[in-house]
Design an enzyme around this catalytic site. Structure first.
Site, PDB file in Angstrom:
ATOM      1  N   THR A 205       0.905  -1.309  -0.147  1.00  0.00           N
ATOM      2  CA  THR A 205      -0.082   0.025  -0.239  1.00  0.00           C
ATOM      3  C   THR A 205       0.939   1.487   0.255  1.00  0.00           C
ATOM      4  OG1 THR A 205      -1.724  -1.094   1.235  1.00  0.00           O
ATOM      5  CG2 THR A 205      -1.805   1.264   1.214  1.00  0.00           C
TER       6      THR A 205
ATOM      7  N   GLU B 112       8.114  10.169   9.739  1.00  0.00           N
ATOM      8  CA  GLU B 112       7.215  10.750   9.304  1.00  0.00           C
ATOM      9  C   GLU B 112       5.618  10.386   9.576  1.00  0.00           C
ATOM     10  OE1 GLU B 112       6.400  14.933  10.327  1.00  0.00           O
ATOM     11  OE2 GLU B 112       4.271  13.574  10.547  1.00  0.00           O
TER      12      GLU B 112
ATOM     13  N   VAL C 242       3.506   7.909  12.165  1.00  0.00           N
ATOM     14  CA  VAL C 242       1.975   8.329  13.162  1.00  0.00           C
ATOM     15  C   VAL C 242       1.031   9.131  12.080  1.00  0.00           C
ATOM     16  CG1 VAL C 242       1.351   9.622  15.015  1.00  0.00           C
ATOM     17  CG2 VAL C 242       3.741   9.233  14.918  1.00  0.00           C
TER      18      VAL C 242
ATOM     19  N   GLY D 219      -7.743  -1.082   3.145  1.00  0.00           N
ATOM     20  CA  GLY D 219      -6.087  -0.748   2.861  1.00  0.00           C
ATOM     21  C   GLY D 219      -5.388   0.049   4.290  1.00  0.00           C
TER      22      GLY D 219
ATOM     23  N   LYS E 286       2.243   4.282  18.662  1.00  0.00           N
ATOM     24  CA  LYS E 286       2.288   5.648  17.679  1.00  0.00           C
ATOM     25  C   LYS E 286       2.007   7.310  18.891  1.00  0.00           C
ATOM     26  CE  LYS E 286      -0.119   4.214  13.384  1.00  0.00           C
ATOM     27  NZ  LYS E 286      -1.667   4.914  13.107  1.00  0.00           N
TER      28      LYS E 286
END
Ligand code: NAP
Ligand code: HSE
Length: 431
Positions: free
Chosen positions: A15, A132, A135, A190, A208
Site C-alpha cells: 500500500t 514522519e 504516526v 487498505g 504511535k
C-alpha cells in the site's frame, strides 16, 4: 546530501510503497524544483516476485526478493523501509546503517519496540532515521513536534491515531453496522495493518503514542507498561446509549504532563458531541495538543492509505535530501532518551460512564449508588432503560470526576452483587 540525484532503495511495495512511487512519478518535477534533487527508485525489495503489480515506477526500477541487492548497492543513498513487521525490518535498518545509508520508515511497531536501539545506532553513525509516516499517516506531526513546536513544553496530547478503529466506530455509529462488517470494510480499503488485531486492540495507537511521547517529552515511555485498551469489546448498545446522552465513542491515545510526570494510555472514551475531536470520522486521524507557549493546536487529516502515507514518507526523503543543517532524528541531542517519569495510571482522574446489567427489583439502585458513594464517586446522571419487571435491564450512570483506582475498586464490589447479571461496561468521559 550534495548529490543532484538521490537514489532510493524501497523495501516493501505494498500500500505505502506503491503510493510513494506514484507520488514521486507524478510530482517529480515539483520535488526537483523544491529540493534541486531528482529522486530515483532504483531497487524494490518484495517478498513475492510473482505477484502482479498494479504499478511499477519506470524502467530503471528493479524488483528483487534479495535484500542484498539493496544493501550492497553503493549507489543507494536512502533505504525506505515499508515492509512492516519486526525482525526483518530491524535487521534491514541495522544493516543499512552499517552500509552508511540513511533510513526512512513508516514502521511504528518497530520504532515503539526498538526505537532506542535504532536511534542510538543512527546517532553513532551520524545517519538519518526519519519516520514522519509512522504516526497518523499523512498528518505532519513528527516534524511539527521536532521543529515547529520545539521550543514549547507540551502539556497534553489527545489523539485519534488509528484510522481503522476510528473507521469501525464511525461505521457502527452512523450506519449501525456490526463490528465485523466494519472491520472487513476497513481491511478492504487498505487502512488495517497486516495483523488487524494491532488496530482493534489498541496496540497500533499505542505504538504511535510512544513515538509521540518521545518527540514531545524527550523521554521513553516503555510500550510494555503503557495501559492499552482496544475496541474489540465495544457494543452497538453503548454507542447508542452514549448518543442518547450526547456523546460519541472514540479510541483515544492520550498523554498528560504535570510537573514533569507523565500520565498516558490508549482507551475508548466518550466525547461530548461538541468536542473538537468528536467530528473526526472515518479513517481520519486528529491530534489535539497543548504547548505552554503556543496554546492548543489541532492537526487533522488522513491517518492511513497509500497516497497520504506516501506523502509523509516523501517529506522525509526530501528533508534528508536537502538537509544542510544536520540530522535530527529524535528532536533531542542525547544519544539515548531517558526513561519517562511515569504517574501510576490508576491515579488518573476522569468522568465516567457505567452500563450495568441488573435485575429490575427493589433496592438495586440504592445498593449500587451506596457503593459508589463509599468510593467517593459522585453520580451526575442515572437512567434505567425500561424492561419487564424482574428481568435484567441496562442502567446507565454518568459520574463526576473520579480516580480510576476508585472506579475499578467500586466496580469490583458492584459486579459481585447477585442482581448484577453481566460485567459492568465502563468508559471514561473526556471533557
Ligand atoms: P503492505 O501493503 O502489507 O506491504 C508490505 C510490502 O512489504 C509488500 O510489498 C511485501 O511484499 C513486502 N514485504 C513484507 N515482508 C517482506 C519481507 N520479509 N521481505 C521482503 N519484502 C517484504 O504494508 P503497508 O500497508 O504498505 O505498510 C507498510 C508499513 O507502513 C508498515 O510498517 C505499516 O505499519 C506502515 N504504515 C502503513 C499505513 C497504511 O495506511 N497502510 C500507514 C502508516 C504506516 P509482497 O508485495 O511481495 O507481498
Ligand atoms: N493501521 C493503521 C491505522 C494504518 O488504521 O491507522 C496507519 O498507521
Amino acid at each position: 546530501m550534495d548529490k543532484k540525484t538521490i537514489i532510493l532503495g524501497l523495501a516493501g511495495f505494498g500500500t505505502v510503497g506503491t503510493g510513494l512511487a506514484r507520488i514521486i512519478q507524478e510530482n517529480g518535477e515539483w520535488i526537483e524544483r523544491r529540493t534541486g534533487k531528482k529522486l530515483v527508485i532504483k531497487k524494490i525489495l518484495v517478498r513475492d516476485l510473482s505477484k502482479v503489480r498494479p504499478f511499477i515506477p519506470g524502467p530503471e526500477a528493479i524488483l528483487t526478493d534479495n535484500v542484498q541487492d539493496l544493501l550492497s548497492d553503493p549507489e543507494i543513498d536512502i533505504v525506505v523501509e515499508l515492509m512492516g513487521g519486526l525482525e526483518t525490518a530491524l535487521e534491514l535498518i541495522r544493516r543499512s546503517f552499517e552500509k552508511g545509508k540513511h533510513v526512512v520508515t513508516a514502521n511504528k511497531a518497530l520504532l515503539a519496540e526498538k526505537g532506542n536501539e535504532l536511534f542510538a545506532l543512527a546517532h553513532e553513525k551520524k545517519l538519518g532515521l526519519y519516520y514522519e509516516a509512522s504516526v497518523a499517516g499523512g498528518i505532519p506531526i513528527v516534524q511539527t513536534l521536532k521543529d515547529s513546536l520545539a521550543g514549547n513544553r507540551i502539556t497534553s496530547i489527545t489523539g485519534i491515531l488509528n484510522g481503522t478503529a476510528n473507521f469501525i466506530l464511525s461505521e457502527m455509529t452512523s450506519k449501525g453496522q456490526d463490528f465485523i462488517t466494519a472491520l472487513d470494510a476497513a481491511r478492504e480499503m487498505g487502512y488495517a495493518e497486516a495483523d488487524p488485531t494491532l488496530d482493534i486492540e489498541g496496540m497500533d495507537a499505542a505504538h504511535k503514542l510512544v513515538i509521540l511521547i518521545r518527540l514531545a517529552h524527550g523521554a521513553d515511555y516503555p510500550l510494555s507498561i503503557l495501559p492499552v485498551q482496544g475496541i474489540s469489546g465495544v457494543k452497538a448498545m453503548d454507542i447508542a446509549l452514549a448518543a442518547e446522552f450526547g456523546y460519541v465513542l472514540k479510541l483515544i491515545a492520550q498523554v498528560r504532563e504535570k510537573s514533569g510526570h507523565l500520565q498516558a494510555g490508549v482507551f475508548p472514551a466518550l466525547l461530548p458531541m461538541d468536542h473538537i475531536l468528536a467530528k473526526v470520522d472515518g479513517p481520519f486521524n486528529s491530534i489535539l495538543l497543548k504547548g505552554n507557549a503556543v496554546g492548543p493546536i489541532m492537526l487533522y487529516g488522513q491517518g492511513a492509505g497509500d497516497l497520504p502515507t506516501g506523502s509523509a514518507v516523501l517529506a522525509d526523503i526530501m528533508t534528508l535530501g536537502r538537509d544542510k543543517a544536520g540530522i535530527n532524528n529524535t528532536g533531542f541531542r542525547e544519544k539515548v532518551l531517558p526513561r519517562a517519569d511515569i504517574v501510576e495510571p490508576d491515579l488518573a482522574v476522569y468522568r465516567h460512564y457505567f452500563r450495568m446489567t441488573a435485575l429490575d427489583k427493589p433496592g438495586v439502585l440504592s445498593a449500587v449508588s451506596g457503593v459508589m458513594g463509599e468510593h467517593n464517586i459522585s453520580i451526575a446522571q442515572a437512567v434505567q432503560k425500561p424492561g419487564p419487571e424482574g428481568r435484567d435491564v441496562p442502567i446507565v450512570f454518568l459520574t463526576h470526576r473520579a480516580q480510576l483506582k476508585a472506579v475499578y475498586s467500586a466496580l469490583q464490589v458492584i459486579d459481585e452483587f447477585e442482581f448484577i447479571t453481566a460485567p459492568t461496561v465502563h468508559y471514561r468521559i473526556l471533557k
